[in-house]
Design a protein around this motif. Structure first.
Motif, PDB file in Angstrom:
ATOM      1  N   GLY A 254       0.568  -1.097   0.049  1.00 33.41           N
ATOM      2  CA  GLY A 254       0.253   0.233   0.015  1.00 33.41           C
ATOM      3  C   GLY A 254       0.785   0.950   0.191  1.00 33.41           C
ATOM      4  N   GLU A 255       2.010   1.201   0.158  1.00 32.14           N
ATOM      5  CA  GLU A 255       2.986   2.281  -0.387  1.00 32.14           C
ATOM      6  C   GLU A 255       3.009   3.168  -1.852  1.00 32.14           C
ATOM      7  OE1 GLU A 255       7.963   3.264   0.651  1.00 32.14           O
ATOM      8  OE2 GLU A 255       7.026   1.323   0.761  1.00 32.14           O
ATOM      9  N   CYS A 256       2.864   4.159  -1.842  1.00 26.12           N
ATOM     10  CA  CYS A 256       2.935   5.273  -2.539  1.00 26.12           C
ATOM     11  C   CYS A 256       4.249   4.739  -3.420  1.00 26.12           C
ATOM     12  CB  CYS A 256       2.404   6.356  -2.710  1.00 26.12           C
ATOM     13  SG  CYS A 256       2.661   7.255  -3.660  1.00 26.12           S
ATOM     14  N   ALA A 257       4.028   4.261  -5.199  1.00 30.65           N
ATOM     15  CA  ALA A 257       5.465   4.086  -5.593  1.00 30.65           C
ATOM     16  C   ALA A 257       6.302   5.238  -6.399  1.00 30.65           C
ATOM     17  CB  ALA A 257       5.963   2.404  -6.265  1.00 30.65           C
ATOM     18  N   GLY A 258       5.152   6.207  -7.189  1.00 29.39           N
ATOM     19  CA  GLY A 258       5.438   6.944  -8.098  1.00 29.39           C
ATOM     20  C   GLY A 258       3.923   7.426  -8.798  1.00 29.39           C
ATOM     21  N   CYS A 259       4.225   8.070  -9.408  1.00 29.92           N
ATOM     22  CA  CYS A 259       3.616   7.915 -10.553  1.00 29.92           C
ATOM     23  C   CYS A 259       3.555   8.656 -12.322  1.00 29.92           C
ATOM     24  CB  CYS A 259       2.120   9.400  -9.791  1.00 29.92           C
ATOM     25  SG  CYS A 259       2.980  11.150 -10.836  1.00 29.92           S
ATOM     26  N   ALA A 260       2.131   8.269 -13.082  1.00 28.71           N
ATOM     27  CA  ALA A 260       2.757   8.268 -14.219  1.00 28.71           C
ATOM     28  C   ALA A 260       1.113   9.899 -15.121  1.00 28.71           C
ATOM     29  CB  ALA A 260       2.570   6.886 -14.959  1.00 28.71           C
ATOM     30  N   TYR A 261       1.952  10.406 -15.287  1.00 23.50           N
ATOM     31  CA  TYR A 261       1.312  11.211 -15.401  1.00 23.50           C
ATOM     32  C   TYR A 261       0.563  11.309 -17.475  1.00 23.50           C
ATOM     33  CZ  TYR A 261       2.562  14.202 -11.886  1.00 23.50           C
ATOM     34  OH  TYR A 261       2.433  14.616 -10.269  1.00 23.50           O
ATOM     35  N   LEU A 262      -0.895  10.540 -17.599  1.00 19.49           N
ATOM     36  CA  LEU A 262      -1.422  10.872 -18.753  1.00 19.49           C
ATOM     37  C   LEU A 262      -2.022  12.483 -18.946  1.00 19.49           C
ATOM     38  CD1 LEU A 262      -3.509   7.431 -17.692  1.00 19.49           C
ATOM     39  CD2 LEU A 262      -1.593   7.143 -17.936  1.00 19.49           C
ATOM     40  N   VAL A 263      -1.767  12.543 -20.088  1.00 14.76           N
ATOM     41  CA  VAL A 263      -1.751  14.022 -20.952  1.00 14.76           C
ATOM     42  C   VAL A 263      -2.833  13.648 -22.042  1.00 14.76           C
ATOM     43  CG1 VAL A 263      -0.432  15.613 -21.632  1.00 14.76           C
ATOM     44  CG2 VAL A 263       0.501  14.744 -19.937  1.00 14.76           C
ATOM     45  N   PHE A 264      -3.627  14.336 -22.207  1.00  8.94           N
ATOM     46  CA  PHE A 264      -4.681  14.206 -23.028  1.00  8.94           C
ATOM     47  C   PHE A 264      -4.131  14.902 -24.573  1.00  8.94           C
ATOM     48  CE2 PHE A 264      -7.766  13.584 -19.764  1.00  8.94           C
ATOM     49  CZ  PHE A 264      -8.765  12.954 -20.117  1.00  8.94           C
ATOM     50  N   PRO A 265      -4.931  14.689 -25.580  1.00  9.40           N
ATOM     51  CA  PRO A 265      -4.233  15.750 -26.682  1.00  9.40           C
ATOM     52  C   PRO A 265      -4.248  16.198 -26.302  1.00  9.40           C
ATOM     53  CG  PRO A 265      -5.868  13.162 -26.630  1.00  9.40           C
ATOM     54  CD  PRO A 265      -5.577  13.435 -25.744  1.00  9.40           C
ATOM     55  N   LYS A 266      -3.599  17.118 -27.533  1.00  6.29           N
ATOM     56  CA  LYS A 266      -3.898  19.168 -28.122  1.00  6.29           C
ATOM     57  C   LYS A 266      -4.829  19.406 -27.120  1.00  6.29           C
ATOM     58  CE  LYS A 266      -2.183  19.490 -31.153  1.00  6.29           C
ATOM     59  NZ  LYS A 266      -1.645  20.393 -32.763  1.00  6.29           N
ATOM     60  N   ALA A 267      -6.272  18.558 -28.293  1.00  6.92           N
ATOM     61  CA  ALA A 267      -7.283  19.333 -28.436  1.00  6.92           C
ATOM     62  C   ALA A 267      -7.803  19.106 -27.140  1.00  6.92           C
ATOM     63  CB  ALA A 267      -8.063  19.767 -29.058  1.00  6.92           C
ATOM     64  N   GLY A 268      -7.808  18.398 -26.594  1.00  3.84           N
ATOM     65  CA  GLY A 268      -8.277  17.888 -25.360  1.00  3.84           C
ATOM     66  C   GLY A 268      -9.184  15.863 -25.839  1.00  3.84           C
ATOM     67  N   THR A 269     -10.586  16.700 -24.827  1.00  2.00           N
ATOM     68  CA  THR A 269     -11.181  15.157 -25.550  1.00  2.00           C
ATOM     69  C   THR A 269     -12.317  15.762 -26.197  1.00  2.00           C
ATOM     70  OG1 THR A 269     -13.161  16.248 -24.074  1.00  2.00           O
ATOM     71  CG2 THR A 269     -10.664  14.658 -22.784  1.00  2.00           C
ATOM     72  N   VAL A 270     -11.431  16.764 -27.624  1.00  3.82           N
ATOM     73  CA  VAL A 270     -12.346  16.681 -28.244  1.00  3.82           C
ATOM     74  C   VAL A 270     -13.206  15.579 -29.578  1.00  3.82           C
ATOM     75  CG1 VAL A 270     -10.473  17.119 -30.181  1.00  3.82           C
ATOM     76  CG2 VAL A 270     -12.469  18.650 -30.687  1.00  3.82           C
ATOM     77  N   GLY A 271     -12.393  14.667 -29.479  1.00  2.00           N
ATOM     78  CA  GLY A 271     -13.090  13.030 -30.246  1.00  2.00           C
ATOM     79  C   GLY A 271     -13.692  12.442 -29.468  1.00  2.00           C
ATOM     80  N   PHE A 272     -14.420  12.947 -28.513  1.00  2.00           N
ATOM     81  CA  PHE A 272     -15.146  12.317 -27.135  1.00  2.00           C
ATOM     82  C   PHE A 272     -14.588  10.447 -26.744  1.00  2.00           C
ATOM     83  CE2 PHE A 272     -17.212  15.897 -29.225  1.00  2.00           C
ATOM     84  CZ  PHE A 272     -17.093  15.769 -27.802  1.00  2.00           C
ATOM     85  N   SER A 273     -13.372  10.350 -27.754  1.00  2.00           N
ATOM     86  CA  SER A 273     -13.099   8.899 -26.490  1.00  2.00           C
ATOM     87  C   SER A 273     -11.146   8.444 -27.635  1.00  2.00           C
ATOM     88  CB  SER A 273     -13.895   7.429 -27.725  1.00  2.00           C
ATOM     89  OG  SER A 273     -13.549   7.325 -28.676  1.00  2.00           O
ATOM     90  N   GLY A 274     -10.865   7.930 -26.784  1.00  2.00           N
ATOM     91  CA  GLY A 274      -9.135   7.123 -27.186  1.00  2.00           C
ATOM     92  C   GLY A 274      -8.785   7.173 -26.257  1.00  2.00           C
ATOM     93  N   ASP A 275      -7.229   6.770 -26.145  1.00  2.00           N
ATOM     94  CA  ASP A 275      -6.421   5.820 -25.338  1.00  2.00           C
ATOM     95  C   ASP A 275      -5.110   7.224 -24.722  1.00  2.00           C
ATOM     96  OD1 ASP A 275      -7.755   3.279 -26.269  1.00  2.00           O
ATOM     97  OD2 ASP A 275      -6.671   3.558 -27.861  1.00  2.00           O
ATOM     98  N   LEU A 276      -5.163   6.913 -23.659  1.00  2.00           N
ATOM     99  CA  LEU A 276      -3.378   7.790 -23.067  1.00  2.00           C
ATOM    100  C   LEU A 276      -2.593   6.872 -22.315  1.00  2.00           C
ATOM    101  CD1 LEU A 276      -6.267   9.574 -20.885  1.00  2.00           C
ATOM    102  CD2 LEU A 276      -5.072  10.314 -22.571  1.00  2.00           C
TER     103      LEU A 276
END
Length: 336
Positions: A254-276
Motif C-alpha cells: 500500500g505504499e505509494c511508489a510513484g506516478c505516471a501522468y496521462l496527458v490528454f491530446p492537444k485539443a483535449g477530449t474533442v474526439g470524445f474517446s481515445g487512449d492515454l
C-alpha cells in the motif's frame, strides 16, 4: 575465431607451456613469462565473459534514459495550464515533423554517399608484372585485359552513382513535399483569439464526466519502469475537457511508489474517446503494482465566445489553482 579469440588462446597456451617448462627446466625467466601470460589470459577471459553484461547494462541505461526523458516531458505537460499546454504540444508536434523531414533528407544523402564504387585496376603495373614473369606478350595481354575490365568497372560505377543520385533526389523531393505541408505552431496570441481555457470548474467535476476503462500497467523487466495504459470515453458531448490525469502507483503493502501522468491530446477530449498512456521511469521497487487514477488538472477548452451553457462550479482561477496545488501536495506527501 576473431583476432581477440586467437590472442586469448595463444596467451593460455604460452602461459601453461612456459609454466610447465619452468618446472621441467627450473629457470626463473620461464616462470615469469608463464605467470605473466596466465595473468593476461585470465584478465582477457574475464573481459570476454563480462562483455555481454556490459553491453546489456549499456542498453539498459540507454533505454532508461529515454524513459526518464519521456516521463519528464509528460510531467512538464501535465503541469502546464490552459492554453500553455496546447501551445507547447503544438510546438512539439511542429518540431517532431521538422525532425522527420531532416531525417528524410539525411537518408537521401546517405543513400548516395554509400553507393559502392569498385576500384579500377592499374593496367600498367599489372602488365609490367606479367611481362616480368612470362615475357612481353603476357604483359600486353594482361594490360589489355585490365583496360577492358576498367571500362566495365567505369560503366558499373557510373550506373551505381546514377542510382544513388536518383535515390537522393527521390528522398529530397519527398522532404520538399513534406516541408511544404509542414504544420506551423500557432502563436499564443493566435491561440487566445481562437480558444479559451475555462478554470471555473473543479477538476473532480470534469473528471466525473470522463469514463475510464481497460486500465492496465506494464513493467519493463529491463529497467523496472512502469507504463500505465487506459482508454477513456466521454458520453457528454456538450463540453471539451483538457488537462491531465495522475496515475498513482502502489506497492503490495500500500505504499505509494510513484506516478505516471496521462496527458490528454492537444485539443483535449474533442474526439470524445481515445487512449492515454504515461510512464513512471523509476518507481519504488515492488513485485506487483496497483494503480489509482485521479485528476492532476482539468479545465474546459472552448472555442472563443462558444463556451458550454451548463452551469460551472463558479470557481475563481485562484481557487482552481489551489485545488490543483493541494492535490499535488497530497501526492508528494504520499510519495515520501
Amino acid at each position: 575465431m576473431g583476432c581477440g579469440t586467437y590472442f586469448l588462446v595463444v596467451m593460455w597456451m604460452m602461459g601453461i607451456g612456459f609454466t610447465i617448462l619452468g618446472f621441467v627446466d627450473p629457470v626463473l625467466v620461464y616462470f615469469v613469462i608463464g605467470i605473466v601470460c596466465l595473468i593476461v589470459a585470465i584478465l582477457w577471459t574475464r573481459a570476454i565473459i563480462n562483455l555481454p553484461k556490459r553491453e546489456a547494462e549499456a542498453q539498459r541505461k540507454k533505454k532508461l534514459d529515454e524513459q526518464i526523458k519521456r516521463e519528464e516531458d509528460e510531467k512538464r505537460l501535465a503541469h502546464m495550464e490552459g492554453l500553455s499546454k496546447y501551445h507547447q504540444m503544438d510546438e512539439d508536434d511542429a518540431r517532431k515533423y521538422q525532425e522527420g523531414v531532416a531525417a528524410m533528407r539525411q537518408l537521401g544523402t546517405i543513400m548516395q554517399q554509400s553507393v559502392y564504387q569498385e576500384k579500377e585496376k592499374d593496367w600498367a603495373i599489372l602488365g609490367g608484372i606479367a611481362e616480368g614473369i612470362a615475357g612481353p606478350a603476357a604483359g600486353i595481354v594482361t594490360a589489355a585485359n585490365a583496360i577492358q575490365d576498367n571500362a566495365r568497372i567505369n560503366a558499373e560505377n557510373a550506373a551505381r552513382r546514377e542510382w544513388g543520385a536518383k535515390q537522393n533526389a527521390f528522398y529530397q523531393d519527398l522532404a520538399n513535399q513534406a516541408e511544404r505541408k509542414s504544420p506551423k505552431a500557432l502563436s499564443m496570441s493566435k491561440l487566445q483569439e481562437k480558444y479559451e481555457a475555462i478554470l471555473s470548474w473543479a477538476p473532480s467535476t470534469l473528471y466525473s464526466l470522463i469514463g475510464l476503462r481497460n486500465t492496465k500497467i506494464e513493467v519493463d523487466e529491463q529497467t523496472g519502469a512502469v507504463t500505465v495504459f487506459t482508454s477513456w470515453k466521454q458520453n457528454d458531448k456538450s463540453i471539451c475537457i483538457d488537462g491531465a490525469l495522475r496515475a498513482k502507483l502502489y506497492t503490495n503493502s500500500g505504499e505509494c511508489a510513484g506516478c505516471a501522468y496521462l496527458v490528454f491530446p492537444k485539443a483535449g477530449t474533442v474526439g470524445f474517446s481515445g487512449d492515454l498512456s504515461g510512464i513512471c521511469a523509476r518507481p519504488k521497487p515492488a513485485t506487483n503494482y496497483s494503480v489509482k487514477i485521479e485528476p492532476a488538472d482539468l479545465w474546459e477548452l472552448a472555442l472563443k465566445d462558444n463556451a458550454t451553457s451548463r452551469k460551472t462550479d463558479n470557481l475563481t482561477d485562484s481557487e482552481h489553482r489551489k485545488i490543483v496545488a493541494d492535490s499535488e501536495a497530497i501526492f508528494q506527501a504520499e510519495l515520501k
